[in-house]
Design a protein around this motif. Structure first.
Motif, short mmCIF file in Angstrom:
data_model
loop_
_atom_site.label_atom_id
_atom_site.label_comp_id
_atom_site.label_asym_id
_atom_site.label_seq_id
_atom_site.Cartn_x
_atom_site.Cartn_y
_atom_site.Cartn_z
N TRP A 12 41.32 72.89 15.60
CA TRP A 12 40.69 71.61 15.92
C TRP A 12 40.51 70.75 14.66
CZ3 TRP A 12 40.14 68.39 19.59
CH2 TRP A 12 39.18 67.40 19.54
N ALA A 13 40.14 71.35 13.56
CA ALA A 13 39.97 70.61 12.30
C ALA A 13 41.31 70.03 11.84
CB ALA A 13 39.39 71.52 11.23
N VAL A 14 42.38 70.79 11.94
CA VAL A 14 43.70 70.29 11.55
C VAL A 14 44.14 69.17 12.49
CG1 VAL A 14 46.14 70.92 11.40
CG2 VAL A 14 44.41 72.42 10.41
N ALA A 15 43.89 69.32 13.77
CA ALA A 15 44.25 68.27 14.73
C ALA A 15 43.49 66.98 14.43
CB ALA A 15 43.96 68.75 16.15
N CYS A 16 42.21 67.08 14.14
CA CYS A 16 41.42 65.88 13.80
C CYS A 16 41.91 65.28 12.50
CB CYS A 16 39.95 66.23 13.70
SG CYS A 16 39.21 66.56 15.31
N PRO A 21 44.03 59.59 10.86
CA PRO A 21 44.89 58.57 10.23
C PRO A 21 45.86 57.92 11.21
CG PRO A 21 44.87 60.56 8.91
CD PRO A 21 44.18 60.88 10.20
N VAL A 22 46.40 58.67 12.14
CA VAL A 22 47.33 58.11 13.12
C VAL A 22 46.62 57.09 13.99
CG1 VAL A 22 48.72 58.70 15.15
CG2 VAL A 22 48.84 60.12 13.10
N THR A 23 45.36 57.33 14.30
CA THR A 23 44.60 56.43 15.15
C THR A 23 44.30 55.11 14.45
OG1 THR A 23 43.56 58.33 16.19
CG2 THR A 23 42.49 56.22 16.50
N PHE A 24 43.99 55.13 13.15
CA PHE A 24 43.50 53.94 12.48
C PHE A 24 44.54 53.19 11.65
CE2 PHE A 24 39.64 56.36 13.29
CZ PHE A 24 38.91 55.39 13.95
N VAL A 25 45.54 53.86 11.15
CA VAL A 25 46.53 53.20 10.30
C VAL A 25 47.42 52.31 11.16
CG1 VAL A 25 48.48 53.59 8.75
CG2 VAL A 25 46.47 55.05 8.60
N ASN A 27 46.79 50.08 13.25
CA ASN A 27 46.37 49.89 14.63
C ASN A 27 45.30 48.81 14.65
OD1 ASN A 27 45.80 50.07 17.31
ND2 ASN A 27 45.59 52.29 17.34
N ASP A 28 45.71 47.56 14.45
CA ASP A 28 44.77 46.45 14.36
C ASP A 28 44.04 46.18 15.66
OD1 ASP A 28 45.44 46.08 11.71
OD2 ASP A 28 47.02 44.63 12.15
N ALA A 29 44.70 46.37 16.79
CA ALA A 29 44.06 46.12 18.08
C ALA A 29 42.88 47.07 18.28
CB ALA A 29 45.07 46.29 19.21
N PHE A 30 43.06 48.32 17.92
CA PHE A 30 41.99 49.30 18.05
C PHE A 30 40.85 48.98 17.08
CE2 PHE A 30 40.22 53.63 17.19
CZ PHE A 30 39.68 53.84 18.45
N ALA A 31 41.19 48.58 15.87
CA ALA A 31 40.17 48.23 14.87
C ALA A 31 39.36 47.01 15.32
CB ALA A 31 40.83 47.95 13.53
N LYS A 32 40.01 46.01 15.93
CA LYS A 32 39.29 44.84 16.42
C LYS A 32 38.36 45.20 17.56
CE LYS A 32 42.60 41.41 14.94
NZ LYS A 32 43.59 40.41 15.34
N GLN A 33 38.78 46.09 18.43
CA GLN A 33 37.92 46.53 19.52
C GLN A 33 36.71 47.29 18.98
OE1 GLN A 33 40.37 48.68 22.26
NE2 GLN A 33 40.86 46.84 23.45
#
Length: 149
Positions: A12-16, A21-25, A27-33
């Motif tokens: 789980w730690a490795v998956a997180c 990084p994949v979620t936030f790098v 990904n401007d739409a997600f950051a704006k939300q």
């Protein structure tokens, strides 16, 4: 048994570690939300604080923000942000007296040469210490002034 339980925890730690990084790098739409959530706030030191007063003088729109405490611990420093705007083109020289605390008396005079960025601050009130920042932001010119606590 303890080793068996630690294997899913490490997985789980490795998956997180890979997922964050994949979620936030890029990904401007997600950051704006995320930024629109009610608990997300930009500290006033970065935004300049709330607008205290906006007025027009010499064909410039002048926005004076409320004073902001710069530090949380130790010596409390304060600053005030003032922005000047005039549509698309700023004048070559900005020469204004500013009343940041709305007491009816000018607190400082600022002269800005917008072509080379040279800024002179003349304190009129004792609470005004020095110029912290003077910079162009898109079509506006912003100054930040250090104040006594």
């Amino acid at each position: 048994m303890r080793k068996i339980l630690s294997i899913p925890a490490y997985l789980w730690a490795v998956a997180c570690f890979l997922l964050v990084p994949v979620t936030f790098v890029k990904n401007d739409a997600f950051a704006k939300q995320l930024a629109t959530l009610s608990f997300m706030k930009v500290h006033p030191v970065y935004s300049g604080g709330e607008v205290n007063r906006t007025y027009e003088k010499d064909s410039l729109l002048i926005t004076v923000n409320k004073t902001v405490a710069v530090t949380l611990v130790g010596d409390r420093k304060q600053m005030v942000q003032v922005s000047f705007s005039k549509g698309k083109q700023l004048p070559g020289m900005i020469d204004q007296t500013i009343d940041y605390d709305l007491d009816g008396n000018s607190d400082f005079r600022v002269i800005v040469n917008t072509s080379n960025g040279e800024t002179n601050l003349t304190p009129i009130d004792q609470t005004v210490k020095s110029l912290w920042l003077s910079s162009r932001l898109k079509e506006d010119w912003v100054i930040r002034v250090n104040l006594e606590k």
